[in-house]
Design a protein around this motif. Sequence first.
Motif, PDB file in Angstrom:
ATOM      1  N   TYR A   1       0.840  -1.199   0.000  1.00  0.00           N
ATOM      2  CA  TYR A   1       0.000   0.000   0.000  1.00  0.00           C
ATOM      3  C   TYR A   1       0.878   1.253   0.000  1.00  0.00           C
ATOM      4  N   GLU A   2       0.620   2.156  -0.928  1.00  0.00           N
ATOM      5  CA  GLU A   2       1.316   3.438  -0.957  1.00  0.00           C
ATOM      6  C   GLU A   2       0.525   4.436  -0.127  1.00  0.00           C
TER       7      GLU A   2
ATOM      8  N   ARG B   1       6.039   4.023   1.276  1.00  0.00           N
ATOM      9  CA  ARG B   1       5.706   2.645   1.613  1.00  0.00           C
ATOM     10  C   ARG B   1       6.904   2.015   2.292  1.00  0.00           C
TER      11      ARG B   1
END
Length: 426
Positions: A124-125, A181
């Motif tokens: 997930y960014e 991230r």
Amino acid sequence: MKSSSDKVHKLKPLTQEESMQLFCKKAFRYHNNGHCPEDLKKISSDFVEKCKGLPLAIVAIGSLLSGKEKTPFEWEKIRRSLSSEMNKSPHLIGITKILGFSYDDLPYYLKSCLLYFGVYPEDYEVNSKRLIWQWIAEGFVKEEEGKTLEDTAQQYLSELISRGLVQVSSFTFDGKAKSCRVHDLLRDMILRKSKDLSFCKHISKEDESMPSGMIRRLSVETFSNGLTGSTKSLHTRSLHVFAQKEEELTNNFVQEIPTKYRLLKILDFEGDLTLPGIFVPENWENLAHLKYLNIRHLAMKTEQLPKYICNLRNLETLDIRETNVSKLPKEFCKLKKLRHLLGDNLDLFQLKNGLGGLTSLQTLCDVSIPVDDNDNGVELIRKLGKLKQLRNLSLNGVKEEQGSILCFSLNEMTNLEKLNIWSEDE
């Protein structure tokens, strides 16, 4: 089936020379023009050799050493701290052990900030502002004289990046981290630490075990296994929902949030979810401790923000973008602690008489200037000048004849850093 042109490229470890170059780039970035001093060459070579060409290990240990005194004595202490792992694996320091050592070396206030990446799903960014605002709501950020909490939190993030523990995914125009991230291996370490410390519990398709014990933070990636219905903890301070598009939130889950998690500080819904019925249940006003509310992307059936949301007097961040909600009631001015308000074409006309009372507001995006009555538009723009702490402002529908009063109001915003103006005129 793969075509004949498809090839599998096997990544090879870095050579000793490449490893040393990467190590020096990290360990001596602020020292000796990036070159290894003569008295540290032997011990540097030893650190590099133990990493066996693994870039992440080299970056982690190099970033760790960059903040240490550049003397053989100081570096030898660090090597002795890792000596037990060297003895177990004399030819290779396990990369997870290096990452664990890097975590242990963090000051206490950065440990919680790093563990927070474990709240988010794999790969997930994370938007940096979102992350920083959540750190602040959690109470991770210490007040420093002459700095806002946001400035201090930005320093925390920059330090984690400089230590090689957080990777920047994209940059803002002024060179700051826009999104970031953590590496999969680092995330694995974070999840182990989180489990040991009861930092965060996950509800996901991969892990269908019933969350138990003290749940300080809950991260929900699915509703399909039914675990959300049986999960309850009065210790929970933050609830994050990352469920997929095809999943629909149930009325029961939404209604029971204030009962099951009444001490929440953070309530974060984001994704292509469908929220049934009305905007939010009226009993959400009982979340008296709530500081951060993100309901971006949720499908809403109203344009009006319910008045009872205005009873959340501790609210600091409210994100209602892409929800169809644009009208704010005059009671909204009760939210004196609000620091960040994000929406789409927000209608602030009802607030104009009390707008100056939102003295903590730093982010206001994006405001729609009334088009039907130029006097109303001028009055609203004039009132915006009372928001002395604004740093980020976005306006829609500004007319040419409103330019002079806009300039006057902007001149009052001495802390403004970012300004977006959309005009219907040239």
